[in-house]
Design an enzyme around this catalytic site. Structure first.
Site, PDB file in Angstrom:
ATOM      1  N   TYR A  51       0.838  -1.198   0.000  1.00 36.46           N
ATOM      2  CA  TYR A  51       0.000   0.000   0.000  1.00 36.46           C
ATOM      3  C   TYR A  51       0.875   1.251   0.000  1.00 36.46           C
ATOM      4  CZ  TYR A  51       1.089  -0.374   4.979  1.00 36.46           C
ATOM      5  OH  TYR A  51       1.752  -0.500   6.175  1.00 36.46           O
ATOM      6  N   SER A  64      12.666  -1.642  11.326  1.00 39.24           N
ATOM      7  CA  SER A  64      11.753  -2.466  10.525  1.00 39.24           C
ATOM      8  C   SER A  64      10.454  -1.746  10.163  1.00 39.24           C
ATOM      9  CB  SER A  64      11.436  -3.777  11.251  1.00 39.24           C
ATOM     10  OG  SER A  64      10.730  -3.503  12.449  1.00 39.24           O
ATOM     11  N   GLY A  65      10.249  -0.542  10.691  1.00 36.99           N
ATOM     12  CA  GLY A  65       9.091   0.228  10.270  1.00 36.99           C
ATOM     13  C   GLY A  65       8.000   0.414  11.309  1.00 36.99           C
ATOM     14  N   HIS A  69       2.190   7.175  14.809  1.00 37.53           N
ATOM     15  CA  HIS A  69       1.705   8.112  13.800  1.00 37.53           C
ATOM     16  C   HIS A  69       0.198   8.294  13.889  1.00 37.53           C
ATOM     17  CE1 HIS A  69      -0.113   5.124  11.065  1.00 37.53           C
ATOM     18  NE2 HIS A  69       0.924   4.351  11.350  1.00 37.53           N
ATOM     19  N   CYS A  87       2.311  -0.550  13.846  1.00 38.00           N
ATOM     20  CA  CYS A  87       2.593   0.789  14.367  1.00 38.00           C
ATOM     21  C   CYS A  87       1.713   1.102  15.565  1.00 38.00           C
ATOM     22  CB  CYS A  87       2.352   1.839  13.282  1.00 38.00           C
ATOM     23  SG  CYS A  87       3.583   1.785  11.955  1.00 38.00           S
ATOM     24  N   ASN A  89      -0.900   3.556  16.484  1.00 40.27           N
ATOM     25  CA  ASN A  89      -1.821   4.506  15.872  1.00 40.27           C
ATOM     26  C   ASN A  89      -2.417   5.422  16.930  1.00 40.27           C
ATOM     27  OD1 ASN A  89      -3.466   2.426  13.321  1.00 40.27           O
ATOM     28  ND2 ASN A  89      -1.368   3.107  13.480  1.00 40.27           N
TER      29      ASN A  89
END
Length: 140
Positions: A51, A64-65, A69, A87, A89
């Site tokens: 995506y 690794s991300g 956020h 993540c 959120n």
């Protein structure tokens, strides 16, 4: 999420962590990078299911991300269910509030997940005992 400044709680923020198929890592991490506006692009890793998503108030906490956020698409379940790709959120408004108060190097602790942060996936020395740290240094 409990936000502390000078050891005192200044705000509690509802979050959504990683769903079971893409869990968040538990451990002590550090804010390594900040971007007020960016695009998360996973199409190079997964051309079929990847995506491209515009993201606000992104703060990287692992190589690794894993990021903290804003995720307006999950605001209805933040504080109730874990639905992210790993993540942390937060709402758009609270993402901006947090972004304005954090600095590179601020310590972030994620807890309560099955996945443990792997050494080397970010600035992970905070997760090592003094004995482990010495093994990889000149102090030994």
């Amino acid at each position: 999420m409990t936000v502390k400044q000078d050891g005192k709680v200044i705000k509690t923020i509802p979050v959504s962590l990683g769903k079971s198929s893409t869990p968040s890592s538990s451990g002590t991490m550090v804010v390594m990078e900040k971007a007020a506006h960016t695009v998360f692009d996973t199409t190079d890793e997964d051309p079929v299911n990847g995506y491209k998503t515009p993201i606000d108030w992104a703060q990287r906490i692992t190589y690794s991300g894993q990021f903290i956020h804003a995720a307006p698409w999950s605001e209805g379940v933040q504080g109730k269910r874990n639905v992210s790709h790993g993540c942390v959120n937060v709402s758009e408004a609270l993402g901006e509030w947090l972004f304005q108060r954090t600095m590179m190097g601020d310590v972030i602790t994620v807890s309560g997940t099955e996945e443990k942060l792997k050494n080397g996936n970010g600035w992970t020395v905070w997760n090592m005992s003094w004995e482990e740290f010495k093994k990889g240094s000149y102090l030994n």
